[in-house]
Enzyme design. Structure first.
Site, PDB file in Angstrom:
ATOM      1  N   LYS A 142     -11.348  -3.995  -3.320  1.00 21.97           N
ATOM      2  CA  LYS A 142     -11.990  -2.729  -3.679  1.00 21.97           C
ATOM      3  C   LYS A 142     -10.954  -1.695  -4.094  1.00 21.97           C
ATOM      4  CE  LYS A 142     -12.217  -2.052   1.237  1.00 21.97           C
ATOM      5  NZ  LYS A 142     -12.625  -3.189   2.030  1.00 21.97           N
TER       6      LYS A 142
ATOM      7  N   LYS B 123       0.826  -1.212   0.000  1.00 18.94           N
ATOM      8  CA  LYS B 123       0.000   0.000   0.000  1.00 18.94           C
ATOM      9  C   LYS B 123       0.856   1.256   0.000  1.00 18.94           C
ATOM     10  CE  LYS B 123      -4.453  -1.291   2.036  1.00 18.94           C
ATOM     11  NZ  LYS B 123      -5.431  -0.987   3.082  1.00 18.94           N
TER      12      LYS B 123
ATOM     13  N   LYS C 249      -5.923 -10.719  -6.142  1.00 21.02           N
ATOM     14  CA  LYS C 249      -7.099 -10.946  -5.285  1.00 21.02           C
ATOM     15  C   LYS C 249      -8.185  -9.922  -5.600  1.00 21.02           C
ATOM     16  CE  LYS C 249      -6.111  -8.049  -1.305  1.00 21.02           C
ATOM     17  NZ  LYS C 249      -5.851  -7.842   0.083  1.00 21.02           N
TER      18      LYS C 249
END
Ligand code: TYM
Length: 331
Positions: A198, A112, A195
């Site tokens: 969102k 991230k 995967k």
């Protein structure tokens, strides 16, 4: 009774199919024989910027979705993390026994923060796994049902529990991850090597439970497969088809081998239609229930308040022990 605990973030208007198949579908199974606690980690949500009004709405929607998916607030404790201040309090203590390098090795943080760039990455995101450890350890659960992407955070949680127990006194239960291998990682329909998430760059491969079922059916019909014709479970060679088989098998309770036989000689279009039909059948009543629970805000607020009260009873006791063992004065 043994205890189970898990959580799901309120970071979008709807849970997605990966959340459901990887984790949520198992939560209700613990309600009868375990002391089950399920919560909405809104403190986790603000590790990336959230619009305050949307966050409040999404937190309530998340609770309504859990009830619609079978979490019975009379059987399980359903609560919202920010209403239980002990989570933040225990996090500080755990921060102080977590190595800087140890936290820096968390792959979700590395991914991230690399995506966002160092300037946009908060200290909150860095310490997020420690907050997650606090969430868990406060309640001394034996099992934590999650998807594969949470395994490393569970491992850190176990290490911190053991470290605290050794350095001070046995205080925490060392929890076991409950990860069901067949469904632990549901893949993006457009990129079946990534995967379902969102935060993917496009939402074409993401199935939201509360989206218009027609939109979801369309997404399933445009799922990426491969140039063969055979419908066979083979995650290495045929990731797209295998992902569809896993989804169909979970939604219908039909074993994958049976599906392979049923679809022998049929085409990918037939498989996709089967998945789309199963999805529509699954989400339609869920959507109706979510709408029903959201229409009675008073009742939802009562459920949330009762959950916080029960959670604080447990969390308060653990935190008091921790503060005492660390050497803080009694409050
Ligand atoms: P979150 O909110 O991202 O996801 C909720 C659950 O869904 C699982 N999941 C998936 N499973 C299979 N395939 C996928 N594509 C997929 N995507 C998501 C996740 O593994 C998770 O179980 N950090 C947690 C929330 C949390 C928590 C906790 C969980 C905070 N504190 C304490 C357990 C215990 C998270 O962000 O999950």
């Amino acid at each position: 009774r043994q205890r189970v605990l898990s959580g799901i973030q309120p970071t979008s208007d709807s849970f997605h199919l990966g959340n459901y198949l990887g984790a949520l579908q198992y939560w209700k199974n613990f309600q009868d024989d375990y002391d089950a606690l399920y919560f909405i980690p809104d403190l986790h949500a603000i590790t990336v910027a959230q619009e305050p009004k949307a966050l409040r709405q999404r937190t309530k929607r998340a609770v309504a979705q859990l009830i619609a998916l079978g979490i019975d607030p009379k059987k399980s404790t359903l609560f919202v993390q920010s209403q239980v201040p002990e989570h933040a309090e225990l996090t500080w203590v755990l921060n102080c026994i977590t190595g800087f390098g140890e936290a820096g090795r968390m792959t979700q943080f590395k991914d991230k923060s690399a995506k966002q760039g160092a300037e946009n990455t908060t200290v909150g995101l860095f310490t997020y796994p420690v907050l997650m450890a606090a969430d868990i350890l406060l309640y001394r659960p034996h099992f934590v049902p999650v998807g594969e992407d949470q395994r490393q955070h569970l491992e850190l949680t176990r290490n911190l529990a053991q470290r605290f127990n050794t350095r001070f006194k046995k205080t925490f239960v060392v929890p076991e991850p409950y990860i069901v291998s067949g469904t632990a990682k549901i893949y993006d329909l457009q990129d079946p090597t990534a995967k379902m998430s969102k935060s993917a760059t496009s939402d074409a491969g993401l199935i939201n439970l509360l989206d218009d079922p027609k939109v979801s059916a369309k997404k399933i019909k445009s799922a990426v497969t491969d140039t063969e014709r055979e419908i066979r479970y083979d995650p290495e060679q045929k990731p797209g088809v295998s992902n569809l088989l896993v989804i169909l098998s979970s939604l219908t309770g039909t074993p994958i081998v049976t599906l392979e036989q049923d679809y022998a000689g049929k085409g990918y279009g037939d498989l996709k239609s089967g998945v789309a039909d199963a999805l529509v059948e699954f989400v339609t009543p869920v959507q109706a229930k979510v709408a029903e629970y959201l229409s009675d805000e008073g009742e939802l607020d009562r459920i949330i308040a009762a959950g916080a009260e029960r959670a604080r009873e447990i969390a308060g006791k653990t935190l008091a022990q921790v503060y005492d063992r660390v050497g803080f004065l009694a409050r």
